[in-house]
Enzyme design. Structure first.
Site, PDB file in Angstrom:
ATOM      1  N   GLU A 126      -5.314   3.386  13.350  1.00 32.09           N
ATOM      2  CA  GLU A 126      -5.301   2.475  12.198  1.00 32.09           C
ATOM      3  C   GLU A 126      -6.654   2.460  11.486  1.00 32.09           C
ATOM      4  O   GLU A 126      -6.734   2.195  10.295  1.00 32.09           O
ATOM      5  CB  GLU A 126      -4.892   1.063  12.618  1.00 32.09           C
ATOM      6  CG  GLU A 126      -3.411   0.930  12.963  1.00 32.09           C
ATOM      7  CD  GLU A 126      -2.475   1.310  11.835  1.00 32.09           C
ATOM      8  OE1 GLU A 126      -2.807   1.080  10.665  1.00 32.09           O
ATOM      9  OE2 GLU A 126      -1.403   1.872  12.127  1.00 32.09           O
ATOM     10  N   HIS A 185      -3.146   8.643   8.619  1.00 32.43           N
ATOM     11  CA  HIS A 185      -2.657   8.911   9.985  1.00 32.43           C
ATOM     12  C   HIS A 185      -2.438  10.408  10.174  1.00 32.43           C
ATOM     13  O   HIS A 185      -2.775  10.985  11.209  1.00 32.43           O
ATOM     14  CB  HIS A 185      -1.316   8.218  10.216  1.00 32.43           C
ATOM     15  CG  HIS A 185      -1.391   6.756  10.520  1.00 32.43           C
ATOM     16  ND1 HIS A 185      -2.125   6.246  11.553  1.00 32.43           N
ATOM     17  CD2 HIS A 185      -0.781   5.686   9.938  1.00 32.43           C
ATOM     18  CE1 HIS A 185      -1.971   4.918  11.596  1.00 32.43           C
ATOM     19  NE2 HIS A 185      -1.177   4.562  10.610  1.00 32.43           N
ATOM     20  N   HIS A 206      -2.000   5.523   3.135  1.00 29.85           N
ATOM     21  CA  HIS A 206      -2.136   5.046   4.519  1.00 29.85           C
ATOM     22  C   HIS A 206      -1.567   6.070   5.512  1.00 29.85           C
ATOM     23  O   HIS A 206      -2.255   6.495   6.451  1.00 29.85           O
ATOM     24  CB  HIS A 206      -1.385   3.711   4.653  1.00 29.85           C
ATOM     25  CG  HIS A 206      -1.404   3.127   6.038  1.00 29.85           C
ATOM     26  ND1 HIS A 206      -2.267   2.129   6.416  1.00 29.85           N
ATOM     27  CD2 HIS A 206      -0.656   3.396   7.143  1.00 29.85           C
ATOM     28  CE1 HIS A 206      -2.058   1.817   7.692  1.00 29.85           C
ATOM     29  NE2 HIS A 206      -1.083   2.572   8.162  1.00 29.85           N
ATOM     30  N   GLU A 207      -0.333   6.482   5.283  1.00 32.86           N
ATOM     31  CA  GLU A 207       0.310   7.409   6.235  1.00 32.86           C
ATOM     32  C   GLU A 207      -0.378   8.777   6.197  1.00 32.86           C
ATOM     33  O   GLU A 207      -0.463   9.449   7.226  1.00 32.86           O
ATOM     34  CB  GLU A 207       1.816   7.542   5.940  1.00 32.86           C
ATOM     35  CG  GLU A 207       2.612   6.232   6.003  1.00 32.86           C
ATOM     36  CD  GLU A 207       2.455   5.428   7.299  1.00 32.86           C
ATOM     37  OE1 GLU A 207       2.173   6.035   8.356  1.00 32.86           O
ATOM     38  OE2 GLU A 207       2.598   4.190   7.255  1.00 32.86           O
TER      39      GLU A 207
HETATM   40 ZN    ZN Z   1      -0.493   2.619  10.217  1.00 26.12          ZN
END
Ligand code: ZN
Length: 503
Positions: free
Chosen positions: A295, A269, A265-266
Site C-alpha cells: 500500500e 501495486h 493506485h493499482e
Molecule cells: Zn491497494
C-alpha cells in the site's frame, strides 16, 4: 539426502506451488471479472480440490523433512535460500496445525462468502451476508488459536499481513495520527469548501478506458505483462509469477476521477509486483513483501505523486482532450481549480472514494470493529449498528444504508481480517519514502513531464527488486535510514492542505 539434492527439491517444490497458485489466482481473477454469476458452486469444486492438493504438497512429510534438513545446514545456503526456507517453514508449521478438512472447508466458505456478499451489497441486505461472515470470523479466530495459541487472535492476523505488526503498534500509530488529523479536519471544515464540479458530468466508458491506457503507459507499465479489467472493487493480482500481473478498475459514467485514481493506485501495486528480480520467479520470494509496503507503493503513486500539483498540471490537457467537448466545466477549469478539485477534503461514506486527509479515519472504523470482534467483544450481527455509530463519531456522517456502510468492502468476504490497517500504515510509509526520494530526485521536475522513469528506478533499486527477501521493517530501515514516524505523514498533510484551504 545430500545438500544439493535438497536444494534441487526446494526449487522443484516452489515451482510446483507457484503452478497451483497460478491456477487458483486465475480462477479468482476470472470470478471477479468475467465468470457468470451462477457459477460459484462449480468454481468452489475446483478451488476445493486445488487448495487441497496445494496443502498436501506443502505440508507433506517429504517437504517438511527437506526443509528441516536445509534449516539444519543453513551455513551451506545462500541468503536467498535461507529466506525461502524460513518463509516456507513458517507457513508450513502453521498450516500443519490446521486440520486439512477445516482448511479445505474454509476455502469453500470463502467462495460462498464472496457469492453472498455481492447480492447483499447490491440489495443493501446485511442478513444475506451475516451467516457466512459469522463463520469467517469464527474460523479466523479458531485458526489463530491453532497456529499461535499464545497470541491474541487479532495480533496473529495483523502479523500475517504485516510481519511484526500488533494491536499495540496499531493503537499507538492510530492515536498519533488521529491527534494530528482530527484538528486539521476541523480547520478545513471551517474554511470555505473547494469546488470540484469540473470532475462531474458525462464521461463515456470508452474515453475513460483510453485514459486508463494513457496512465498505464505514462507510469511505465509493460502491457505485454499486465492487463486492465473491470470489476466492482478494483484490485491487483499476479498470476503464478511477476511475469503476469492483472489490475482492475471501476468506471463511473458521471465522474472520471474515481477510475483515474484507481488505475494509478493499482498500477502502483502492479509496478511493485512486476519488478521483482527475474531470478525470484517461481519462488516464494517473488512479489511484494507485505500489505503495508504494497500500500505504501500504490498510495504513493495515487496520492503523493498522482494528486500533486505538478502531476495534475501534466494531466489536465489530456483529460480536457478526452472529455472537454462534452463537459464545459472541465474544459474551462484552470490548473489550480483542477488541482484543488482532486484534493477536495470532505468526510464521506466510502473508503475507496475518500480524500487523503479523512482516509485514515475510515481505516480506524474497520480496525476498531475487527479488534473488538476478534476479542469476542462485538458480535457480527451488531456490525451494522456499530459501523454507523463509529462513522458518526469519527467522520460526522450518517450512514443511510449498509451498501454505503458495512457492506462496502470485499475484504471480509475473502477472509481478510487484519488487512485494513496496512492501508493507513502504507500511506504513512509512503510519505516518508517520498521525503527520502526527494533528497536525490527532483520528483516535481519528473512529474511535470509525465516521466516516471527515475522515480520507478529509485523504487526498483531500493524496494521492488528484492521481492520478499527483506522483512517489512528491514525495507523501512534500509530505505529510510531513520526511524519510521507517523509525524512525517501528518506534516505532509498539514502543509499540503493548509495551502489548498488557505488555513
Ligand atoms: Zn491497494
Amino acid at each position: 539426502m545430500n545438500i544439493n539434492e535438497a536444494k534441487e527439491k526446494l526449487a522443484v517444490l516452489q515451482s510446483r506451488m507457484s503452478a497451483y497458485n497460478h491456477a487458483l489466482e486465475l480462477i479468482f481473477y476470472d470470478e471477479a471479472t468475467a465468470a457468470p454469476k451462477g457459477t460459484a458452486e462449480n468454481r468452489g469444486h475446483a478451488i476445493g480440490i486445488l487448495s487441497e492438493e496445494l496443502y498436501r504438497l506443502s505440508t507433506s512429510e517429504e517437504t517438511l523433512e527437506m526443509l528441516e534438513f536445509l534449516d539444519e545446514n543453513k551455513e551451506e545456503l545462500s541468503d536467498k535460500e535461507k529466506r525461502m526456507v524460513f518463509l516456507l517453514l513458517k507457513d508450513i508449521r502453521q498450516m500443519q496445525k490446521i486440520p486439512m478438512n477445516e482448511y479445505t472447508h474454509y476455502q469453500e466458505l470463502l467462495t460462498a462468502a464472496f457469492a453472498a456478499w455481492i447480492p447483499a451489497k447490491e440489495n443493501s441486505d446485511f442478513e444475506l451476508f451475516r451467516p457466512v461472515l459469522e463463520e469467517i470470523f469464527e474460523t479466523n479466530k479458531r485458526f489463530a488459536g491453532y497456529c499461535a495459541p499464545d497470541m491474541a487472535p487479532y495480533d496473529y492476523w495483523l502479523d500475517q499481513y504485516e510481519d511484526g505488526l500488533n494491536m499495540k503498534t496499531c493503537d499507538e500509530f492510530f492515536a498519533a495520527l488521529k491527534n494530528r488529523i482530527v484538528p486539521l479536519i476541523e480547520k478545513i471544515k471551517a474554511a470555505g469548501q473547494v469546488d470540484d464540479s469540473c470532475l462531474w458530468g458525462s464521461f463515456p466508458e470508452s474515453s475513460q478506458a483510453e485514459l486508463s491506457s494513457f496512465l498505464m503507459d505514462t507510469m511505465g507499465i509493460d502491457k505485454d505483462h499486465c492487463i486492465l479489467g473491470t470489476t466492482e472493487h478494483p484490485f491487483t493480482t499476479s498470476i503464478g509469477s511477476h511475469f503476469d500481473t492483472r489490475i482492475t478498475t471501476h468506471y463511473m459514467e458521471d465522474n472520471f476521477a474515481s477510475s483515474m485514481f484507481s488505475v494509478i493506485h493499482e498500477s502502483g501495486h502492479a509496478l511493485y509486483d512486476m519488478s521483482s528480480d527475474d531470478s525470484l520467479a517461481y519462488t516464494v520470494l517473488d512479489g511484494g513483501v507485505s500489505m503495508g509496503i504494497h500500500e505504501s507503493q500504490s498510495r504513493f503513486y495515487e496520492n503523493l505523486l498522482g494528486r500533486s500539483r505538478t502531476f495534475t498540471d501534466f494531466l489536465l490537457p489530456k483529460v480536457k482532450e478526452l472529455f472537454g467537448d462534452e463537459n464545459p466545466k472541465l474544459a474551462a477549469a484552470t490548473p489550480e481549480e483542477f488541482y484543488k478539485a482532486v484534493n477536495k477534503v470532505e468526510p464521506s461514506l466510502i473508503r475507496t472514494e475518500a480524500d487523503e486527509v479523512t482516509y485514515c479515519l475510515h481505516v480506524m472504523v474497520r480496525y476498531e470493529i475487527e479488534k473488538r470482534a476478534m476479542a469476542g467483544e462485538l458480535e457480527v450481527k451488531d456490525f451494522p449498528a456499530e459501523w454507523n455509530r463509529l462513522y458518526k463519531e469519527y467522520l460526522g456522517v450518517d450512514v443511510p444504508d449498509d451498501k454505503h456502510g458495512v457492506l462496502q468492502d470485499s475484504h471480509w468476504s475473502g477472509g481478510s481480517i487484519g488487512y485494513f490497517p496496512s492501508y493507513a500504515l502504507g500511506s504513512a510509509y509512503g510519505a516518508q519514502f517520498l521525503k527520502k526520494m526527494q533528497e536525490e530526485i527532483d520528483t516535481d521536475a519528473c512529474l511535470a513531464k509525465g516521466d516516471f522513469s527515475r522515480i520507478n528506478e529509485w523504487n526498483k533499486e531500493k524496494i521492488w527488486k528484492f521481492g520478499r527477501f527483506y522483512k517489512p521493517d528491514e525495507v523501512l530501515e534500509r530505505v529510510l535510514e531513520e526511524p519510521f514516524s507517523p509525524d512525517v505523514y501528518a506534516d505532509y498533510l498539514e502543509k499540503k492542505y493548509s495551502e489548498i484551504y488557505g488555513l
